[in-house]
Write an enzyme that holds these catalytic residues in place. Structure first.
Site, PDB file in Angstrom:
ATOM      1  N   GLU A   1     -11.623  38.141  68.279  1.00  0.00           N
ATOM      2  CA  GLU A   1     -10.379  37.604  67.718  1.00  0.00           C
ATOM      3  C   GLU A   1     -10.113  36.238  68.356  1.00  0.00           C
ATOM      4  OE1 GLU A   1      -8.246  41.965  67.124  1.00  0.00           O
ATOM      5  OE2 GLU A   1      -7.949  40.869  68.984  1.00  0.00           O
TER       6      GLU A   1
ATOM      7  N   ASP B   1      -4.760  41.811  75.506  1.00  0.00           N
ATOM      8  CA  ASP B   1      -5.446  42.887  76.215  1.00  0.00           C
ATOM      9  C   ASP B   1      -6.824  42.452  76.701  1.00  0.00           C
ATOM     10  OD1 ASP B   1      -3.848  45.040  76.694  1.00  0.00           O
ATOM     11  OD2 ASP B   1      -4.990  46.425  75.452  1.00  0.00           O
TER      12      ASP B   1
ATOM     13  N   LYS C   1      -4.484  50.059  72.037  1.00  0.00           N
ATOM     14  CA  LYS C   1      -3.359  49.285  71.491  1.00  0.00           C
ATOM     15  C   LYS C   1      -2.023  49.954  71.781  1.00  0.00           C
ATOM     16  CE  LYS C   1      -1.507  47.337  67.214  1.00  0.00           C
ATOM     17  NZ  LYS C   1      -1.670  47.214  65.741  1.00  0.00           N
TER      18      LYS C   1
ATOM     19  N   ASP D   1      -0.541  42.511  63.915  1.00  0.00           N
ATOM     20  CA  ASP D   1      -1.890  42.276  64.410  1.00  0.00           C
ATOM     21  C   ASP D   1      -2.119  40.776  64.451  1.00  0.00           C
ATOM     22  OD1 ASP D   1      -2.475  44.910  64.739  1.00  0.00           O
ATOM     23  OD2 ASP D   1      -3.583  45.133  62.857  1.00  0.00           O
TER      24      ASP D   1
ATOM     25  N   ASP E   1      -0.482  54.398  65.418  1.00  0.00           N
ATOM     26  CA  ASP E   1       0.627  53.999  64.561  1.00  0.00           C
ATOM     27  C   ASP E   1       1.034  55.124  63.605  1.00  0.00           C
ATOM     28  OD1 ASP E   1      -1.781  53.785  63.151  1.00  0.00           O
ATOM     29  OD2 ASP E   1      -1.793  51.608  63.339  1.00  0.00           O
TER      30      ASP E   1
END
Length: 755
Positions: free
Chosen positions: A134, A163, A304, A328, A467
């Site tokens: 990412e 993270d 997460k 995100d 989630d």
């Protein structure tokens, strides 16, 4: 959808009038008792009757177990019956959401008239985990779009959870903070959309009047410079000393700092109160905070879920906003007015106090015309999730979701405890250093020891899709949720551009969801008496994906295997028992087509969707089933796979041409092996028809020939990649093809020896 006059409207609004915009702040519309709804119910009853008749045929025609051949046919018959039971039960689970479509409409003008400047502050969480998968440039584009909401900047607080603990991500955030001083005024002045710089410049290079053109070129130059500096630092592998000396935060990174072992880092990049915390127009900037929670090999970090829980605590110390938005890092805000719209659901006087969260669908800006990887999920977004909303429930999907802080922190809903959404102004009395020092403690590993975090408080631990299970627990505590799918997309992300990435993503999703079904959080157990039965079944549409892989595997292999042996497993077309099989198949295909066309699909796009469902069930969902079984038996632990957001130029070209890139993986081996079995079976069946003995009926194997033919048609791209060495998506290695064919023959020989 029929016209409004043809609906039984459950209105949650009065006329949009009054001096203060009187009336409710949103309305909910449901289609009840319309002709379409009645027709759907009648249609579903006919399909259910066909399913029951299929079961009846299987039970009443079980082959005798005489000899080895008879024994094998009997077991295969029972396996197909089991598959048809699974298919039938899954079909039943999928129907309630198709009978209860709901649409919401907020009235943001009323909200602004009624509350004016007395609106609550918003905390926005952006999560990233790996600077290589990412890229920091991608991350800061999402951060900048969140900072640019058309909402009072003093009430916007943006938090980046890193993270990966990367100083490059921190550096990129510093650069983004500097660029925001020009970007936010530009967005405000010209009302530009979208407000992610990368996305904006990709589609807005045309020049308007002289003033706009001049500022556009200036902003584009600033953005390109920022992007170049970030990429240069990453390429060099080190933040320059003169840059690191500029901000005290870089002192956190030392020789002992590593991705998996480092202390907590909390840096308030923009406080919003300092002299320098203003944009070029002199207006205040939103608060911007960087957080890298502590990592220690001796402490579980819970992926997460652990990052978001740390953010909840850190934000409670710095801003403590009553509303939290989860994003995100690749899902940028597309509509600058979204905050005002969702506040209508939370601040409605009559029902807002019971709303825990508002979930938006996930949309992507790189979907091709025919969506050959079926990434868009339009049928799920437009029909299934909207139908789930008819039962007062919405799936918390981990991104694009606005939460009431109290509900996310474990509070049980009570009608007698109506909490006002007020900004906590007392928290701003502390200095930046005091806030950072206090917040660091909250991001430490040991903070959660002996607490209810990850159980009753915050996101739930122990599941790959934290989630979904968190949303379920919130609703089971009495809260309501809203699924809101406006015409103007609220959030836009990046879809996987290779088959491997897409299958890995679905493997993680389906594994986590099946874990929920096999745990105490199973909706039929945990949700019993707490949420409606329709909502419980709606959740299980996705929780049961892996279980459907078994049924699909049976239907992909058994009829083909029996076709090779000339053994019939279905009624002949001349038999009345053939009708329920034909009707169930044609009715479901037809209904699927109608749903797809209603969502704007082309016929090719629908066909691609069928292919991807087949491939996912053969691979991702099957692996998810096996992995979950191993975890339930204690042989493995939960893992978390991140889908790469970096797109190679060759992959992008292949993707844009809608050519499937099979790559090289165990997924590919399974796909090729099953495709070869189907092709061999179809060829053998065709030869058998040509050389058929006069005493045999030519219709005996019709159903299996049709089924096998459809499977071969779905697998055409597989054969192209396997046999065409010039396949544009990259041919499947010859060794993989030979191995697949050899496995099929070895399997067939082994069965023959056993018989």
């Amino acid at each position: 959808m029929k016209k409004t006059t043809e609906h039984d409207v459950r209105s949650h609004s009065s006329a949009d009038g009054g001096a203060d915009g009187g009336g409710k702040l949103f309305e909910t519309r449901e289609a009840r008792g319309s002709g379409v709804a009645v027709a759907k119910q009648l249609f579903m009853l006919t399909v259910l009757a066909a399913i029951l008749l299929i079961w009846c045929h299987r039970v009443t025609n079980i082959p005798a177990a005489g000899g080895g051949e008879g024994r094998v046919r009997r077991w295969l018959w029972m396996a197909l019956f089991g598959a048809e039971v699974l298919f039938g039960l899954y079909w039943v689970v999928c129907q309630p959401v198709r009978l209860s479509h709901v649409r919401h409409r907020p009235f943001k003008n009323k909200l602004l008239q009624r509350y004016g400047d007395d609106l609550p502050s918003i905390d926005i969480f952006v999560c990233t985990a790996d600077p290589e998968i990412e890229p920091p440039v991608l991350v800061v584009n999402t951060v900048l779009s969140a900072m640019s909401y058309s909402y009072p900047p003093d009430k916007l607080n943006v938090y980046l959870s890193d993270d990966g603990g990367s100083e490059f991500t921190f550096y990129a955030l510093i650069e983004a903070a500097r660029f925001s001083k020009s970007w936010i005024p530009f967005c405000r002045k010209f009302n530009v959309e979208p407000r992610s710089p990368e996305a904006f410049f990709a589609v807005n290079l045309g020049l308007g009047d002289d003033q706009y053109a001049q500022q556009l070129l200036h902003i584009k130059e600033l953005f390109d410079d920022m992007k170049s500096r970030i990429e240069a630092v990453i390429e060099n592998g080190k933040v320059p000393d003169e840059v690191s000396a500029f901000h005290k935060g870089f002192s956190e990174w030392n020789s002992e700092f590593s991705k998996q072992n480092h202390p907590s880092v909390v840096q308030i990049v923009i406080d919003g109160r300092g002299i320098d915390d203003v944009d070029t127009d002199g207006c205040r900037l939103p608060t911007l905070v960087y957080m890298a929670r502590e990592k220690n090999p001796e402490w579980p970090h819970h992926f997460k879920a652990g990052a978001v829980n740390a953010l909840i605590r850190v934000s409670s110390e710095i801003s403590n906003s009553p509303i939290i938005l989860n994003l995100d890092c690749d899902m940028y805000p597309n509509n600058p007015d979204t905050v005002q719209e969702i506040l209508c659901f939370f601040m409605d006087e009559e029902r807002g106090y019971e709303t825990a969260y508002v979930q938006f669908p996930q949309h992507y800006d790189n979907i091709t015309k025919n969506d050959h990887y079926a990434n868009s999920n339009d049928v799920i977004n437009e029909i299934e999730l909207a139908g789930l909303g008819g039962y007062g429930a919405a799936l918390f999907c981990g991104t694009g979701c606005f939460h009431r802080r109290e509900s996310l922190c474990g509070r049980i809903f009570s009608k007698d405890d109506k909490i006002e959404l007020k900004t906590d102004n007392t928290i701003r009395e502390k200095s930046v250093n005091e806030l950072e020092k206090a917040a660091k403690v909250l991001a430490d590993c040991c903070y959660e020891k002996g607490t209810s975090w990850g159980k009753e408080v915050g996101l739930v631990y122990g599941c790959a899709v934290e989630d979904i299970v968190t949303g379920l627990t919130i609703q089971c505590r009495g809260w309501k949720s809203v699924y809101y799918n406006p015409k103007k997309k609220a959030f836009i992300g990046v879809a996987p551009t290779t088959l491997s990435q897409s299958l890995i993503q679905h493997r993680r999703w389906s594994e986590g969801m099946f874990q929920i079904f096999c745990s105490r959080y199973c909706p039929f157990i945990y949700g019993r008496g707490k949420i409606k039965l329709g909502a419980q079944m709606g959740y299980c549409i996705y929780l049961l994906w892996p279980l459907c892989s078994l049924a699909t595997l049976c239907y992909v292999t058994i009829p083909s295997f029996c076709l090779l042996r000339g053994t019939s497993m279905f009624p002949q077309p001349s038999s009345l028992w053939f009708l329920p099989y034909a009707y169930a198949f044609l009715a479901n295909c037809g209904y699927s087509l109608v749903e797809a066309f209603s969502c704007g699909y082309t016929l090719q796009r629908w066909w691609n969707l069928q292919r991807m469902w087949l491939i996912r069930r053969e691979t991702s969902y099957l692996y998810a089933l096996l992995d979950t079984t191993m975890k339930q038996l204690g042989f493995s632990e939960t893992s978390f796979a991140i889908t790469a957001k970096v797109v190679d130029s060759n992959d992008r070209k292949t993707y844009e041409k809608e050519i499937i890139d099979f790559g090289q993986s165990t997924f590919t081996s399974i796909i090729v092996t099953l495709a070869m079995l189907n092709l061999l079976a179809l060829a053998t069946g065709a030869i058998r028809l040509v050389t058929l003995d006069k005493s045999e009926s030519p219709m005996k194997l019709t159903a299996q020939m049709i089924l096998c033919g459809l499977l071969v048609m779905l697998n055409v791209p597989v054969y192209q990649a396997a046999f065409n060495r010039h396949y544009k998506g990259g041919p499947i290695p010859t060794s993989n093809v030979i191995r697949a064919i050899a496995f099929v023959f070895v399997f067939l020989v082994a069965i023959e020896l056993l018989i």
